[in-house]
Motif scaffolding. Structure first.
Motif, PDB file in Angstrom:
ATOM      1  N   ILE A 305       0.765  -1.241  -0.067  1.00 51.87           N
ATOM      2  CA  ILE A 305      -0.107  -0.170   0.025  1.00 51.87           C
ATOM      3  C   ILE A 305       0.874   1.306   0.010  1.00 51.87           C
ATOM      4  CG2 ILE A 305      -1.714   1.265   1.168  1.00 51.87           C
ATOM      5  CD1 ILE A 305      -2.752  -1.388   2.239  1.00 51.87           C
ATOM      6  N   VAL A 306       1.795   1.219   0.930  1.00 51.34           N
ATOM      7  CA  VAL A 306       2.850   2.564   0.835  1.00 51.34           C
ATOM      8  C   VAL A 306       3.574   2.600  -0.486  1.00 51.34           C
ATOM      9  CG1 VAL A 306       4.932   3.269   1.881  1.00 51.34           C
ATOM     10  CG2 VAL A 306       3.266   2.215   3.359  1.00 51.34           C
ATOM     11  N   ARG A 307       3.902   1.528  -1.168  1.00 53.53           N
ATOM     12  CA  ARG A 307       4.604   1.908  -2.451  1.00 53.53           C
ATOM     13  C   ARG A 307       3.538   2.843  -3.521  1.00 53.53           C
ATOM     14  NH1 ARG A 307       6.029  -3.940  -4.690  1.00 53.53           N
ATOM     15  NH2 ARG A 307       5.917  -2.705  -6.706  1.00 53.53           N
ATOM     16  N   GLY A 308       2.398   2.507  -3.219  1.00 56.17           N
ATOM     17  CA  GLY A 308       1.452   3.256  -4.191  1.00 56.17           C
ATOM     18  C   GLY A 308       1.084   4.650  -3.815  1.00 56.17           C
ATOM     19  N   THR A 309       0.905   4.621  -2.322  1.00 52.66           N
ATOM     20  CA  THR A 309       0.047   5.686  -1.818  1.00 52.66           C
ATOM     21  C   THR A 309       1.077   6.867  -1.375  1.00 52.66           C
ATOM     22  OG1 THR A 309      -0.069   4.842   0.576  1.00 52.66           O
ATOM     23  CG2 THR A 309      -2.033   4.398  -1.023  1.00 52.66           C
ATOM     24  N   LEU A 310       2.257   6.540  -0.682  1.00 52.38           N
ATOM     25  CA  LEU A 310       3.307   7.580  -0.421  1.00 52.38           C
ATOM     26  C   LEU A 310       3.552   8.528  -1.473  1.00 52.38           C
ATOM     27  CD1 LEU A 310       4.308   8.891   2.263  1.00 52.38           C
ATOM     28  CD2 LEU A 310       6.329   7.336   2.080  1.00 52.38           C
ATOM     29  N   LEU A 322       5.932   8.772 -13.768  1.00 47.74           N
ATOM     30  CA  LEU A 322       7.254   8.954 -13.881  1.00 47.74           C
ATOM     31  C   LEU A 322       8.117   8.662 -12.574  1.00 47.74           C
ATOM     32  CD1 LEU A 322       6.998  12.205 -15.976  1.00 47.74           C
ATOM     33  CD2 LEU A 322       7.531   9.934 -16.729  1.00 47.74           C
ATOM     34  N   VAL A 323       7.494   9.029 -11.480  1.00 42.83           N
ATOM     35  CA  VAL A 323       8.182   9.031 -10.150  1.00 42.83           C
ATOM     36  C   VAL A 323       8.161   7.623  -9.870  1.00 42.83           C
ATOM     37  CG1 VAL A 323       7.850   9.519  -7.629  1.00 42.83           C
ATOM     38  CG2 VAL A 323       7.660  11.506  -9.463  1.00 42.83           C
ATOM     39  N   VAL A 324       6.943   6.946  -9.935  1.00 49.42           N
ATOM     40  CA  VAL A 324       6.792   5.742  -9.470  1.00 49.42           C
ATOM     41  C   VAL A 324       7.600   4.572 -10.374  1.00 49.42           C
ATOM     42  CG1 VAL A 324       5.312   3.469  -9.543  1.00 49.42           C
ATOM     43  CG2 VAL A 324       4.528   5.799  -8.739  1.00 49.42           C
ATOM     44  N   GLY A 325       7.737   5.141 -11.678  1.00 47.61           N
ATOM     45  CA  GLY A 325       8.578   4.156 -12.521  1.00 47.61           C
ATOM     46  C   GLY A 325       9.924   4.131 -12.285  1.00 47.61           C
ATOM     47  N   ARG A 326      10.660   5.320 -11.912  1.00 54.85           N
ATOM     48  CA  ARG A 326      11.799   5.398 -11.507  1.00 54.85           C
ATOM     49  C   ARG A 326      12.181   4.839 -10.155  1.00 54.85           C
ATOM     50  NH1 ARG A 326      15.352   8.680 -13.955  1.00 54.85           N
ATOM     51  NH2 ARG A 326      16.443   9.211 -11.961  1.00 54.85           N
ATOM     52  N   MET A 327      11.173   5.003  -9.188  1.00 57.47           N
ATOM     53  CA  MET A 327      11.441   4.274  -7.942  1.00 57.47           C
ATOM     54  C   MET A 327      11.652   2.935  -7.961  1.00 57.47           C
ATOM     55  SD  MET A 327       9.348   6.950  -5.369  1.00 57.47           S
ATOM     56  CE  MET A 327       9.732   8.484  -4.835  1.00 57.47           C
ATOM     57  N   ALA A 328      10.807   2.440  -8.833  1.00 56.28           N
ATOM     58  CA  ALA A 328      10.604   0.904  -8.802  1.00 56.28           C
ATOM     59  C   ALA A 328      12.046   0.310  -9.267  1.00 56.28           C
ATOM     60  CB  ALA A 328       9.636   0.394  -9.937  1.00 56.28           C
ATOM     61  N   ARG A 329      12.909   0.970 -10.117  1.00 57.37           N
ATOM     62  CA  ARG A 329      14.261   0.433 -10.649  1.00 57.37           C
ATOM     63  C   ARG A 329      15.066   0.011  -9.410  1.00 57.37           C
ATOM     64  NH1 ARG A 329      17.813   3.336 -15.082  1.00 57.37           N
ATOM     65  NH2 ARG A 329      16.392   2.281 -16.369  1.00 57.37           N
TER      66      ARG A 329
END
Length: 386
Positions: A305-310, A322-329
């Motif tokens: 949940i935190v991965r998506g909501t924070l 864009l932010v989520v994509g870069r943080m996933a790497r």
């Protein structure tokens, strides 16, 4: 938007990619004679490919919306399973996991959360929580189901059967569940990197928190049974204790639904705090392993949940993908190398050293969240959709 349907399709996608090795590896090794290290390592290869492609998925979602990308992910994962079924050489098996890794980048949590955040802004939080609640039953459904398929059909035909399920269901389910309308970013997304949406310190702090959480989760997923056995439990007892994790994760997500009006930083505190407390209890008081796994499972359940909501609370909807994509790497690359590092630490220093290392990482993550809380901008400076 059907939250139930999106949760179900996530179960199918995770089950056909990240979780399938747990039940597939043994029959593959038995028939082919390939090294168990290579068979399990193929999953790390898939996760690595997923991490490398995650920023590209984020850019595609930001510019064009994620509906088609998510719908196509089932076909790509299915293609990888078909190649696995046809693999009579190790290099072909490894190639199959490269294909599955691409499908994971297109269709697992990060891509779906990025799509929902782009489409619905701040309103996506309840959808993200609902989806993770449903998909929390993934291993409880997929592992026994896939094991039955392997028993009935053999592992090769089981892969073909699962591929058929993905090919026939994922595309129509995503096309039905997600709107056709253009995302909020259609006119506003330029050649951003995604990192510019947050000040660099906050961006890399979030990356560190998510990466450490992913590394700990992966290490426990791989080593929990052997850690419990090293603490004095029989194999049967260790397996019984490990089954606590699934229900705890689901229960913690229900609690998050009840407190959804609060800032996600508090969910983050509970997540990393419970994980650290659970691991410390296992290290100091192994006789209370059931309680330690209750705490750890609850904290880990909040992690998704935190991965998506924070990030959703810190950036504008048009910047979110864009932010989520870069943080996933970095998080996915960390997951990919974790089994190798865990194996090295275990072999060279033993089980207790492995457990204390995880405790140290969990405590560092608590400290990082404290630093993040102090560094967050005032609420009025953060733009929310809706």
């Amino acid at each position: 938007m059907s939250i139930v349907m999106l949760g179900v399709v996530q179960i199918l996608a995770w089950g056909g990619s990240f979780y399938i090795t747990a039940v597939l590896a043994t029959p593959v090794v038995r028939e082919t004679g390939w090294s168990q290290q290579w068979v399990y390592g193929a999953l790390s290869l898939g996760i690595l490919v997923s991490g490398l492609l995650a920023p590209l998925s984020g850019r595609i979602i930001a510019r064009h919306g994620g509906r088609s990308l998510l719908a196509a992910s089932g076909l790509v994962i299915a293609a990888g399973l078909v190649v696995i079924a046809l693999s009579h050489a190790l290099w072909l098996y490894l190639l199959a996991w490269v294909v599955i890794g691409a499908g994971m980048a297109m269709g697992l949590y990060d891509a779906l959360f990025a799509t929902l955040g782009t489409l619905y802004g701040g309103f996506a939080r309840s959808a993200i929580t609902g989806i993770t609640l449903i998909s929390g039953f993934c291993t409880s459904l997929v592992w026994p189901g896939t094991a039955l398929l392997i028993e009935w059909l053999g592992w090769r035909d089981a892969c073909l059967a699962y591929a058929a399920v993905l090919a026939l269901t994922v595309w129509p389910m995503y096309r039905y569940s997600l709107p056709v309308t253009a995302p909020l970013t259609a006119k506003s997304v330029s050649k951003q990197t995604g990192k510019g949406a947050l000040v660099p310190f906050l961006f890399w702090l979030l990356c560190a928190i998510f990466t450490l959480a992913s590394v700990i989760m992966t290490a426990i997923s791989v080593q929990l049974i052997t850690l419990l056995q090293a603490s004095g439990y029989s194999l049967a007892a260790a397996l019984a204790i490990s089954t606590i994790l699934g229900p705890c994760q689901v229960a913690s997500r229900i609690v998050d639904i009840l407190f959804k009006r609060g800032h996600p930083i508090w969910t983050t505190f509970f997540s990393v705090g419970l994980v650290a407390l659970g691991l410390l209890m296992l290290a100091l008081f192994p006789q209370f392993a059931v309680l330690s796994m209750l705490l750890y499972g609850a904290g880990n359940g909040l992690r998704a949940i935190v991965r998506g909501t924070l990030p959703l609370a810190l950036v504008k909807p048009e910047e979110y993908a864009l932010v989520v994509g870069r943080m996933a790497r970095p998080a996915l690359i960390g997951q990919a190398v974790t089994p190798l590092l865990c194996g090295y630490v275990w072999q060279s220093m033993g089980a207790q050293a492995m457990l204390w290392l995880l405790c140290a990482l969990a405590l560092i993550n608590v400290l990082l969240v404290v630093i993040l809380k102090r560094a967050l901008p005032p609420p009025e400076q953060v733009s929310h959709a809706g």
